[in-house]
Design a protein around this motif. Sequence first.
Motif, PDB file in Angstrom:
ATOM      1  N   ALA A  79       0.850  -1.275  -0.049  1.00 57.19           N
ATOM      2  CA  ALA A  79       0.007  -0.147   0.125  1.00 57.19           C
ATOM      3  C   ALA A  79       0.847   1.146   0.061  1.00 57.19           C
ATOM      4  CB  ALA A  79      -1.107  -0.053   1.181  1.00 57.19           C
ATOM      5  N   ALA A  80       0.327   2.145  -0.320  1.00 48.95           N
ATOM      6  CA  ALA A  80       0.821   3.685  -0.389  1.00 48.95           C
ATOM      7  C   ALA A  80       0.529   4.379   0.794  1.00 48.95           C
ATOM      8  CB  ALA A  80       0.452   4.566  -1.355  1.00 48.95           C
ATOM      9  N   GLY A  81       1.650   4.229   1.768  1.00 55.97           N
ATOM     10  CA  GLY A  81       1.471   4.845   3.359  1.00 55.97           C
ATOM     11  C   GLY A  81       1.200   6.533   3.238  1.00 55.97           C
ATOM     12  N   THR A  82       0.933   7.023   4.354  1.00 52.87           N
ATOM     13  CA  THR A  82       0.620   8.309   4.426  1.00 52.87           C
ATOM     14  C   THR A  82       2.114   9.044   4.209  1.00 52.87           C
ATOM     15  OG1 THR A  82      -0.740   7.836   6.037  1.00 52.87           O
ATOM     16  CG2 THR A  82      -0.270  10.091   6.056  1.00 52.87           C
ATOM     17  N   VAL A  83       3.045   8.389   4.776  1.00 52.75           N
ATOM     18  CA  VAL A  83       4.480   9.358   4.504  1.00 52.75           C
ATOM     19  C   VAL A  83       5.090   8.945   3.242  1.00 52.75           C
ATOM     20  CG1 VAL A  83       4.786   9.097   7.069  1.00 52.75           C
ATOM     21  CG2 VAL A  83       5.561   7.231   5.761  1.00 52.75           C
ATOM     22  N   SER A  84       4.522   8.267   2.315  1.00 50.92           N
ATOM     23  CA  SER A  84       5.044   8.184   1.135  1.00 50.92           C
ATOM     24  C   SER A  84       4.949   9.285   0.185  1.00 50.92           C
ATOM     25  CB  SER A  84       4.560   6.952   0.367  1.00 50.92           C
ATOM     26  OG  SER A  84       3.210   6.907   0.018  1.00 50.92           O
ATOM     27  N   PHE A  85       5.479   9.327  -0.929  1.00 53.62           N
ATOM     28  CA  PHE A  85       5.104  10.455  -1.871  1.00 53.62           C
ATOM     29  C   PHE A  85       3.907  10.289  -2.417  1.00 53.62           C
ATOM     30  CE2 PHE A  85       7.087   7.449  -4.644  1.00 53.62           C
ATOM     31  CZ  PHE A  85       6.248   7.417  -5.730  1.00 53.62           C
ATOM     32  N   MET A  86       3.214   9.212  -2.486  1.00 51.45           N
ATOM     33  CA  MET A  86       1.934   9.041  -2.989  1.00 51.45           C
ATOM     34  C   MET A  86       0.863   9.286  -1.945  1.00 51.45           C
ATOM     35  SD  MET A  86       2.146   5.325  -4.836  1.00 51.45           S
ATOM     36  CE  MET A  86       3.033   5.027  -6.551  1.00 51.45           C
ATOM     37  N   GLY A  87       1.221   8.897  -0.931  1.00 48.63           N
ATOM     38  CA  GLY A  87       0.274   9.431   0.352  1.00 48.63           C
ATOM     39  C   GLY A  87       0.330  10.829   0.417  1.00 48.63           C
TER      40      GLY A  87
END
Length: 284
Positions: free
Chosen positions: A179-187
């Motif tokens: 998953a795309a986590g909150t702290v990723s660039f996606m998140g």
Amino acid sequence: MLRFLTLLLLAVALPAAAVEIKDDLGHTTVITAAPQRIVSLLPSLTETVCELGACSRLVGVDRYSNYPAQVNALPRLGGLEDTNVELIAALKPDVVLVAVSSRVAERLRALGMKVVALEPRSYRDVQRVLTTIGQVLGVPDAQRVWRHIEAGVAAAASSVPAQARGVRVYYEVASGLWAAGTVSFMGETLTRLGAGNIIPPELGPFPKINPEFVVKANPALIMIGQRGSEGLAQRPGWDRIAAIQRGRVCVFKAEEGDILSRPGPRMAEAAQIMARCLREKASS
């Protein structure tokens, strides 16, 4: 006049000031002249080199680098697990750009090559990597690309209607429930667009999620790539998820997936893709 000509000749003869580049692994590489033969082994780095006007200096790329179109004519040097070190050496690069997770960095250095390991995962990383690659290339004002990204993301955010803001999203970035986590660039892009994220920040940028976690979180919207979307509703318990019951699933094509998954110059385009999904699905 003689003194002036002597000083001028000395200035031409002296090399440009060396630049020390500290990469994401803490390794320092000294760049004594702007590299004219560059190998890039990560798509986001390839795109950054090209966006900074140095695409013609690339002499080889990894198998996944496919943008801009001109890089498709370059030699393919494999991926993270099967990098063709011999071919890289034959290309005689002035510098090799690799991912932090690459296993060949030390081997390349042992062969006498200059290697810079960079792997952006957040907005702050992308801004920093732009500066670093600009220094490697000898390109002034690399931050102009960052300003363009910021402006594009802001424009995408302004296009999201009020009723779509706050919607809780599950973004599956790869099969196997990564998953795309909150702290990723996606998140971070989701956050800037006003959307929520069912993945808490303590799980990191790209965590592997238990299917039951998603069922319990009950997202109102799911974002997923075309390949991973097959049989989505048939996953155990997933037919109870609000997003699936209401048809609020955005399935991204392969080309869109490339844009969305690369932390680099096309992040503004990625924000537009996500914003369109929120407009079409979350506000209905």
